[in-house]
Enzyme design. Structure first.
Site, PDB file in Angstrom:
ATOM      1  N   LYS A 148      30.583  58.361  50.189  1.00 20.89           N
ATOM      2  CA  LYS A 148      29.578  57.639  49.397  1.00 20.89           C
ATOM      3  C   LYS A 148      29.902  56.155  49.356  1.00 20.89           C
ATOM      4  O   LYS A 148      29.004  55.304  49.446  1.00 20.89           O
ATOM      5  CB  LYS A 148      29.523  58.212  47.982  1.00 20.89           C
ATOM      6  CG  LYS A 148      28.591  57.454  47.047  1.00 20.89           C
ATOM      7  CD  LYS A 148      28.530  58.090  45.666  1.00 20.89           C
ATOM      8  CE  LYS A 148      27.605  57.309  44.736  1.00 20.89           C
ATOM      9  NZ  LYS A 148      27.446  57.957  43.422  1.00 20.89           N
ATOM     10  N   HIS A 287      31.450  84.542  84.865  1.00 20.33           N
ATOM     11  CA  HIS A 287      32.740  84.896  84.272  1.00 20.33           C
ATOM     12  C   HIS A 287      33.279  83.755  83.415  1.00 20.33           C
ATOM     13  O   HIS A 287      34.455  83.401  83.485  1.00 20.33           O
ATOM     14  CB  HIS A 287      33.742  85.294  85.343  1.00 20.33           C
ATOM     15  CG  HIS A 287      33.312  86.482  86.144  1.00 20.33           C
ATOM     16  ND1 HIS A 287      33.959  86.911  87.271  1.00 20.33           N
ATOM     17  CD2 HIS A 287      32.284  87.359  85.968  1.00 20.33           C
ATOM     18  CE1 HIS A 287      33.360  87.983  87.757  1.00 20.33           C
ATOM     19  NE2 HIS A 287      32.327  88.268  86.972  1.00 20.33           N
TER      20      HIS A 287
END
Length: 523
Positions: A148, A287
Site C-alpha cells: 500500500k 513425453h
C-alpha cells in the site's frame, strides 16, 4: 522518484537464497530488523540485526502467533514520508521508518498436501491443527501494508525475488525507483490474494464436506504410466478446461497436458518484455518435452512451423495453441495422429472436423493453473518446491558483440523453450521456431550433438540460429560445436568456474552470449 533504502524488516519462512541479499543490505549500511528464525539466520552470518522485540517492547507471544502485530512495526511501514503529521507522530512514538519489507507466507498449501499424503500418520484433528497454524496473519498484513505504501517502501514477497533485488540495489547504490517499487507491490498483492483464495477454498470444502469427499472418492484412472500400474487422480480440472471430445483422459494425457499448459503459459512474457511475439504460439509436446514450437502471425502458420521442427516426434503427441483453431488449421492438424489438442477456442466447422475421430481428445482451455507449490512423491515422502517462474533475472551481454534485435528475440524464445525440456537440455531457435533440441542427456555435449543432429535431420539451415542451455557451459566445447555448425548467439545462466572459457571463445569469434543468472533444470 528514487529512494534509498536505509532500514529493512526481514521475517521469512524460506531462507534459502536470502544470504546474498542480506549481505548486500549490510554492505549498503542498511539497518536490519528481524524475528525468530530469520534473526538467528542473520546473526549466524555475523551481520548486525535488531530484534523486532526491541521495537515493540513485547516478546513473541502465544506460541509465535503474535510477533509483529504492533504499531511500532506497522507505523514504520505505513508512515508517509511526505506527510508532516505522520512524521511528527512517528517521532513522538519513536517509530523508525521501515524502507524495505521482506516477508514470505507460511506454507499453507504444502501443509494441506502433506496431511493428505500416505506418510501422514496423524488424526483428522491433528491435520486440522497443523493446517490452522499455517494460516499466516502477520505476514499478509505486513505485505499489504508495505505494498500500500509503495511510494516509500519496497516489498519482497517471494524468495525468487531475493537475487533480483540484491542485483538491483548493487547496480543502483541502494536506491529504487517508483516504478520498481510499484512492480514489487503488484507482485505482493497477487501473492496475498492467491494465498487467501487457497485458504478460503480449503475451508469452504472442509465446511461442506466436499474436501473430505474429494479425498475419500478420488478419480480412478484407467491405468498409470503403463497398463499394469494402478493410478488415481486427486484434483479437479473443470476450472481449467472443458473436454469437448474424446475418451477419458489417461494418466499420461494429464501429465503431458500439464507440461503443455505450463509451456504455453510462458509466452505472454515475451509480449510484455517488448521483445518479439506478434501473433500466436503453437507447440507440440511428447513425453512432457517440447518437440516443436513456433510463433507466427496466424494459427495455421504457427502450426506448420511447429510441425516442421520435428514431424517425426509429433506422432501421437499433445498439441497446444494460444489462439483460435480455425478450419484451415484443423484440416492441417487432421492429417496426423495426435492424442490431445488444447486451445482457448475452436470455430464450429473446425470442431466438427476434429470430432470426426471419437477418441481424439479436444480440450478448451479456460485458464492456466496457478501453482504456488509443486509436489513430487519419493523415498516414502513428498518433496515440495516453488514453481520455476521467470525467464531470466539479468540480461548480461558478455560475448564478442551484443546480440542483434533478431537474435535477441530468438534468445528470449529459446530460453523459455529450453526451460521446458528435460535436463540436460539444449534448444536451437531461428526466427522464433524450434529447429533442434537435445533433452534428457547425461552430458551437455551429448545434448548439443543431439540438437544439431535433429536440426540437420529436418534440413534446417543452422546459420544465424541461436542456442539456449538450461544450465551453464562447463567448458567451451559446446559453444565451439554450435559455432562450427552456424550458431551466432548463445544464452545460458552462467555460474561455472570456467565461464570465461566460453566467453573468451565468443569474444575471439565475434559471437553474442547472454548470461541470465537463472538456471532451469528439469528432472
Amino acid at each position: 522518484m528514487n529512494k534509498k533504502i536505509q532500514s529493512a524488516l526481514i521475517s521469512v519462512f524460506y531462507k534459502d537464497g536470502l544470504e546474498p541479499l542480506v549481505q548486500e543490505l549490510y554492505e549498503q549500511g542498511v539497518t536490519i530488523y528481524s524475528t525468530g528464525g530469520t534473526q538467528s539466520f542473520i546473526e549466524k552470518l555475523n551481520i548486525p540485526v535488531i530484534p523486532v522485540e526491541n521495537l515493540t517492547t513485547y516478546p513473541s507471544i502465544l506460541g509465535g502467533r503474535v510477533k509483529t502485530l504492533h504499531p511500532s512495526v506497522f507505523g514504520g511501514i505505513l508512515g508517509r514520508r511526505n506527510n508532516d503529521t505522520d512524521i511528527q507522530e512517528m517521532e513522538q512514538y519513536k517509530i523508525p521508518q521501515l524502507d524495505l519489507v521482506i516477508v514470505d507466507l507460511y506454507p499453507f498449501e504444502e501443509t494441506v498436501a502433506a496431511t493428505l499424503s500416505s506418510s501422514f500418520s496423524g488424526t483428522k484433528e491433528d491435520a486440522e491443527k497443523q493446517i490452522a497454524e499455517k494460516v499466516d496473519i502477520g505476514g499478509p498484513s505486513m505485505l499489504r501494508a508495505a505494498a500500500k505504501n509503495f511510494r516509500d517502501v519496497v516489498v519482497i514477497a517471494a524468495k525468487k525475488d531475493y537475487l533480483g533485488l540484491a542485483t538491483l540495489l548493487q547496480q543502483q547504490k541502494g536506491e529504487t525507483s517508483i516504478e520498481q517499487r510499484k512492480a514489487y507491490a503488484a507482485k505482493a498483492f497477487e501473492i496475498v490474494a492467491n494465498y487467501d483464495v487457497a485458504i478460503a477454498k480449503y475451508f469452504n470444502q472442509a465446511a461442506s464436506g466436499s474436501f473430505l469427499e474429494s479425498v475419500t472418492n478420488p478419480k480412478t484412472m484407467r491405468y498409470g504410466e503403463n497398463p499394469h500400474q494402478a493410478a488415481v487422480f486427486y484434483g479437479d480440472t473443470s476450472e481449467l478446461f472443458e473436454q469437448l471430445n474424446g475418451k477419458e483422459l489417461s494418466y499420461n494425457n494429464l501429465v503431458d497436458a500439464d507440461a503443455a499448459i505450463q509451456l504455453i503459459s510462458e509466452f505472454p512474457q515475451i509480449i510484455s518484455n517488448g521483445i518479439g511475439t506478434e501473433g500466436v504460439v503453437f507447440a507440440i509436446i511428447k513425453h512432457t518435452n517440447v518437440c516443436g514450437v513456433a510463433t507466427r502471425s496466424t494459427v495455421k502458420e504457427a502450426w506448420d512451423a511447429a510441425l516442421a521442427g520435428d514431424n517425426e516426434s509429433a506422432f501421437g503427441g499433445v498439441l497446444i495453441c494460444n489462439g483460435n483453431i480455425d478450419k484451415a488449421t484443423a484440416e492441417a492438424i487432421n492429417e496426423i495422429f495426435f492424442e490431445v489438442l488444447i486451445a482457448p477456442s475452436f470455430d464450429e466447422d473446425a470442431l466438427k472436423l476434429l470430432r470426426s475421430k471419437k477418441n481424439r481428445i479436444l480440450l478448451q482451455l479456460k485458464k492456466a493453473p496457478h501453482q504456488q507449490q509443486q509436489f513430487k512423491s519419493l523415498l516414502n515422502g513428498v518433496l515440495t518446491q516453488q514453481p520455476d517462474e521467470g525467464n531470466y533475472t539479468e540480461w548480461k551481454e558478455v560475448g564478442g558483440r551484443s546480440s542483434s534485435n533478431d537474435e535477441n528475440a530468438d534468445l528470449v524464445f529459446a530460453n523459455l523453450v529450453c526451460k521446458h525440456l528435460k535436463s540436460n537440455a539444449i534448444a536451437l531457435v531461428k526466427n522464433k521456431q524450434l529447429i533442434g533440441k537435445g533433452c534428457g542427456q547425461t552430458s551437455r555435449v551429448d545434448a548439443v550433438r543431439h540438437a544439431l543432429a535433429k536440426a540437420k535431420q529436418f534440413n534446417f539451415d543452422i546459420t544465424g540460429a541461436v542456442m539456449a542451455s538450461d544450465a551453464f557451459f562447463p567448458f567451451s566445447d559446446c559453444v565451439q560445436m554450435g559455432h562450427e555448425a552456424g550458431i551466432t548467439a548463445f544464452i545460458q545462466p552462467g555460474g561455472s568456474i570456467r565461464d570465461n572459457d566460453s566467453i573468451e571463445y565468443c569474444k575471439q569469434h565475434n559471437l553474442a552470449m547472454v548470461i541470465t543468472g537463472l538456471r532451469h533444470f528439469r528432472h
